[in-house]
Each structure stands twice: as structure tokens, then as C-alpha cells.
Design a protein around this motif. Structure first.
Motif, PDB file in Angstrom:
ATOM      1  N   ASP A  18       0.831  -1.195   0.000  1.00  0.00           N
ATOM      2  CA  ASP A  18       0.000   0.000   0.000  1.00  0.00           C
ATOM      3  C   ASP A  18       0.869   1.250   0.000  1.00  0.00           C
ATOM      4  O   ASP A  18       0.669   2.157  -0.796  1.00  0.00           O
ATOM      5  N   SER A  19       1.867   1.274   0.859  1.00  0.00           N
ATOM      6  CA  SER A  19       2.713   2.472   0.936  1.00  0.00           C
ATOM      7  C   SER A  19       3.605   2.609  -0.293  1.00  0.00           C
ATOM      8  O   SER A  19       3.890   3.716  -0.740  1.00  0.00           O
ATOM      9  N   THR A  20       4.022   1.498  -0.868  1.00  0.00           N
ATOM     10  CA  THR A  20       4.930   1.540  -2.016  1.00  0.00           C
ATOM     11  C   THR A  20       4.185   1.771  -3.332  1.00  0.00           C
ATOM     12  O   THR A  20       4.555   2.636  -4.117  1.00  0.00           O
ATOM     13  N   VAL A  21       3.148   1.004  -3.567  1.00  0.00           N
ATOM     14  CA  VAL A  21       2.459   1.033  -4.859  1.00  0.00           C
ATOM     15  C   VAL A  21       1.524   2.228  -4.970  1.00  0.00           C
ATOM     16  O   VAL A  21       1.570   2.969  -5.947  1.00  0.00           O
ATOM     17  N   LYS A  22       0.689   2.430  -3.968  1.00  0.00           N
ATOM     18  CA  LYS A  22      -0.338   3.460  -4.084  1.00  0.00           C
ATOM     19  C   LYS A  22       0.190   4.870  -3.856  1.00  0.00           C
ATOM     20  O   LYS A  22      -0.329   5.815  -4.428  1.00  0.00           O
ATOM     21  N   HIS A  23       1.195   5.017  -3.035  1.00  0.00           N
ATOM     22  CA  HIS A  23       1.586   6.352  -2.603  1.00  0.00           C
ATOM     23  C   HIS A  23       2.960   6.802  -3.109  1.00  0.00           C
ATOM     24  O   HIS A  23       3.415   7.870  -2.742  1.00  0.00           O
ATOM     25  N   SER A  24       3.580   6.007  -3.946  1.00  0.00           N
ATOM     26  CA  SER A  24       4.925   6.359  -4.398  1.00  0.00           C
ATOM     27  C   SER A  24       4.924   7.189  -5.673  1.00  0.00           C
ATOM     28  O   SER A  24       5.913   7.820  -6.000  1.00  0.00           O
ATOM     29  N   GLY A  25       3.826   7.128  -6.427  1.00  0.00           N
ATOM     30  CA  GLY A  25       3.790   7.811  -7.711  1.00  0.00           C
ATOM     31  C   GLY A  25       4.457   7.012  -8.819  1.00  0.00           C
ATOM     32  O   GLY A  25       4.510   7.457  -9.962  1.00  0.00           O
ATOM     33  N   LYS A  26       4.975   5.826  -8.506  1.00  0.00           N
ATOM     34  CA  LYS A  26       5.608   4.966  -9.504  1.00  0.00           C
ATOM     35  C   LYS A  26       4.648   3.853  -9.894  1.00  0.00           C
ATOM     36  O   LYS A  26       3.714   3.535  -9.174  1.00  0.00           O
ATOM     37  N   ASP A  27       4.895   3.252 -11.035  1.00  0.00           N
ATOM     38  CA  ASP A  27       4.056   2.182 -11.542  1.00  0.00           C
ATOM     39  C   ASP A  27       4.769   0.850 -11.331  1.00  0.00           C
ATOM     40  O   ASP A  27       5.623   0.467 -12.116  1.00  0.00           O
ATOM     41  N   TYR A  28       4.445   0.147 -10.255  1.00  0.00           N
ATOM     42  CA  TYR A  28       5.124  -1.089  -9.904  1.00  0.00           C
ATOM     43  C   TYR A  28       4.446  -2.298 -10.525  1.00  0.00           C
ATOM     44  O   TYR A  28       3.235  -2.333 -10.702  1.00  0.00           O
ATOM     45  N   VAL A  29       5.249  -3.314 -10.820  1.00  0.00           N
ATOM     46  CA  VAL A  29       4.790  -4.617 -11.272  1.00  0.00           C
ATOM     47  C   VAL A  29       5.261  -5.620 -10.225  1.00  0.00           C
ATOM     48  O   VAL A  29       6.409  -5.568  -9.789  1.00  0.00           O
ATOM     49  N   PHE A  30       4.360  -6.507  -9.786  1.00  0.00           N
ATOM     50  CA  PHE A  30       4.772  -7.517  -8.814  1.00  0.00           C
ATOM     51  C   PHE A  30       3.907  -8.755  -8.929  1.00  0.00           C
ATOM     52  O   PHE A  30       2.790  -8.715  -9.453  1.00  0.00           O
ATOM     53  N   CYS A  31       4.456  -9.871  -8.445  1.00  0.00           N
ATOM     54  CA  CYS A  31       3.747 -11.145  -8.362  1.00  0.00           C
ATOM     55  C   CYS A  31       3.905 -11.669  -6.941  1.00  0.00           C
ATOM     56  O   CYS A  31       5.028 -11.719  -6.425  1.00  0.00           O
ATOM     57  N   LEU A  32       2.800 -12.049  -6.335  1.00  0.00           N
ATOM     58  CA  LEU A  32       2.817 -12.566  -4.971  1.00  0.00           C
ATOM     59  C   LEU A  32       2.123 -13.916  -4.943  1.00  0.00           C
ATOM     60  O   LEU A  32       1.041 -14.070  -5.498  1.00  0.00           O
ATOM     61  N   LEU A  33       2.721 -14.884  -4.290  1.00  0.00           N
ATOM     62  CA  LEU A  33       2.069 -16.169  -4.083  1.00  0.00           C
ATOM     63  C   LEU A  33       1.456 -16.139  -2.694  1.00  0.00           C
ATOM     64  O   LEU A  33       2.171 -16.098  -1.688  1.00  0.00           O
ATOM     65  N   MET A  34       0.129 -16.113  -2.651  1.00  0.00           N
ATOM     66  CA  MET A  34      -0.564 -16.020  -1.368  1.00  0.00           C
ATOM     67  C   MET A  34      -1.788 -16.928  -1.376  1.00  0.00           C
ATOM     68  O   MET A  34      -2.295 -17.287  -2.443  1.00  0.00           O
ATOM     69  N   PRO A  35      -2.279 -17.283  -0.181  1.00  0.00           N
ATOM     70  CA  PRO A  35      -3.498 -18.096  -0.115  1.00  0.00           C
ATOM     71  C   PRO A  35      -4.676 -17.378  -0.752  1.00  0.00           C
ATOM     72  O   PRO A  35      -4.749 -16.142  -0.734  1.00  0.00           O
ATOM     73  N   ASN A  36      -5.603 -18.149  -1.277  1.00  0.00           N
ATOM     74  CA  ASN A  36      -6.780 -17.563  -1.920  1.00  0.00           C
ATOM     75  C   ASN A  36      -7.615 -16.732  -0.958  1.00  0.00           C
ATOM     76  O   ASN A  36      -8.248 -15.761  -1.364  1.00  0.00           O
ATOM     77  N   TRP A  37      -7.612 -17.072   0.328  1.00  0.00           N
ATOM     78  CA  TRP A  37      -8.449 -16.341   1.282  1.00  0.00           C
ATOM     79  C   TRP A  37      -7.996 -14.899   1.470  1.00  0.00           C
ATOM     80  O   TRP A  37      -8.753 -14.063   1.956  1.00  0.00           O
ATOM     81  N   VAL A  38      -6.783 -14.561   1.063  1.00  0.00           N
ATOM     82  CA  VAL A  38      -6.305 -13.176   1.206  1.00  0.00           C
ATOM     83  C   VAL A  38      -7.194 -12.218   0.404  1.00  0.00           C
ATOM     84  O   VAL A  38      -7.471 -11.105   0.841  1.00  0.00           O
ATOM     85  N   ALA A  39      -7.667 -12.645  -0.750  1.00  0.00           N
ATOM     86  CA  ALA A  39      -8.488 -11.776  -1.602  1.00  0.00           C
ATOM     87  C   ALA A  39      -9.798 -11.381  -0.922  1.00  0.00           C
ATOM     88  O   ALA A  39     -10.408 -10.389  -1.305  1.00  0.00           O
ATOM     89  N   ARG A  40     -10.213 -12.127   0.090  1.00  0.00           N
ATOM     90  CA  ARG A  40     -11.440 -11.791   0.811  1.00  0.00           C
ATOM     91  C   ARG A  40     -11.180 -10.927   2.039  1.00  0.00           C
ATOM     92  O   ARG A  40     -12.124 -10.480   2.686  1.00  0.00           O
ATOM     93  N   LYS A  41      -9.921 -10.692   2.376  1.00  0.00           N
ATOM     94  CA  LYS A  41      -9.605  -9.863   3.542  1.00  0.00           C
ATOM     95  C   LYS A  41      -9.968  -8.408   3.257  1.00  0.00           C
ATOM     96  O   LYS A  41      -9.671  -7.890   2.188  1.00  0.00           O
ATOM     97  N   LYS A  42     -10.561  -7.773   4.224  1.00  0.00           N
ATOM     98  CA  LYS A  42     -11.000  -6.387   4.050  1.00  0.00           C
ATOM     99  C   LYS A  42      -9.824  -5.479   3.717  1.00  0.00           C
ATOM    100  O   LYS A  42      -9.910  -4.645   2.816  1.00  0.00           O
ATOM    101  N   ASN A  43      -8.700  -5.629   4.416  1.00  0.00           N
ATOM    102  CA  ASN A  43      -7.565  -4.728   4.158  1.00  0.00           C
ATOM    103  C   ASN A  43      -6.964  -4.955   2.774  1.00  0.00           C
ATOM    104  O   ASN A  43      -6.474  -4.029   2.156  1.00  0.00           O
ATOM    105  N   TYR A  44      -7.037  -6.181   2.242  1.00  0.00           N
ATOM    106  CA  TYR A  44      -6.565  -6.413   0.878  1.00  0.00           C
ATOM    107  C   TYR A  44      -7.463  -5.678  -0.111  1.00  0.00           C
ATOM    108  O   TYR A  44      -7.003  -4.998  -1.016  1.00  0.00           O
ATOM    109  N   GLN A  45      -8.757  -5.804   0.068  1.00  0.00           N
ATOM    110  CA  GLN A  45      -9.702  -5.175  -0.847  1.00  0.00           C
ATOM    111  C   GLN A  45      -9.553  -3.654  -0.819  1.00  0.00           C
ATOM    112  O   GLN A  45      -9.689  -2.999  -1.842  1.00  0.00           O
ATOM    113  N   GLU A  46      -9.241  -3.104   0.329  1.00  0.00           N
ATOM    114  CA  GLU A  46      -9.080  -1.659   0.446  1.00  0.00           C
ATOM    115  C   GLU A  46      -7.738  -1.184  -0.105  1.00  0.00           C
ATOM    116  O   GLU A  46      -7.620  -0.067  -0.576  1.00  0.00           O
TER     117      GLU A  46
END
Length: 96
Positions: A18-46
Motif C-alpha cells: 500500500d505504501s509503495t504502490v499506491k503512494h509512491s507515484g511509480k508504476d510497480y509490477v509484482f507477483c505474490l504467491l498467497m493463499p486464496n483467502w487473502v483476496a477476501r480480507k477487508k484490508n486487501y480489498q481496500e
């Protein structure tokens, strides 16, 4: 992290993104391997759901714990975790 996704590591990662991608003004590319349940977390969605796509393996990944680490209940005698669904969370930048 090892064991995979332990303690508050996912929340720390999402806050970092959040601090790096949204607030840096740069256009980042990344890949993360995470459990599927992360996509349902409120803080992820926000935080970082915009401009994301997902890639899921056909067969679930099996995670192996190192022999030197204390074995929690969800890890078998062989050091393998019970399979749980994980996907690649991919952010290809905002200009894609």
C-alpha cells in the motif's frame, strides 16, 4: 516466510505494498504467491485490489516446512502442510 504465511506477515506485506504502490507515484509490477483467502480480507480489498489479476495452479501447491522448525499441528510428520489453495496475485502496473 516460513512457515508460509505465518503470524502477521501477510498484513505487513499488504501494508508495505500500500505504501509503495499506491503512494509512491511509480508504476510497480509484482507477483505474490498467497493463499486464496487473502483476496477476501477487508484490508486487501481496500489496499491493492485495483489492477490485479490472478493465476491459479491446476494442482494445489504443497508447502514443506524445514526440519529445524517446530512443527505446528497442521503439518504432517513428513513436514508437508495440508494442501490449501494458493494463487499468484499479479499487478501488471496501471498502464496495462
Amino acid at each position: 516466510t516460513n512457515p508460509p504465511y505465518s503470524e502477521d506477515h501477510i498484513d505487513q506485506l499488504l501494508k508495505y505494498l500500500d505504501s509503495t504502490v499506491k503512494h509512491s507515484g511509480k508504476d510497480y509490477v509484482f507477483c505474490l504467491l498467497m493463499p486464496n483467502w487473502v483476496a477476501r480480507k477487508k484490508n486487501y480489498q481496500e489496499l491493492i485490489q485495483a489492477n490485479m489479476f490472478y493465476l491459479s495452479p491446476i494442482q494445489p501447491y504443497v508447502y514443506e516446512m524445514p526440519s529445524w522448525n517446530a512443527r505446528p499441528d497442521h503439518v504432517g510428520e513428513n513436514g508437508l502442510t495440508k494442501p490449501y489453495l494458493s494463487s499468484w496475485y499479479i499487478h501488471a502496473g496501471t498502464n496495462t
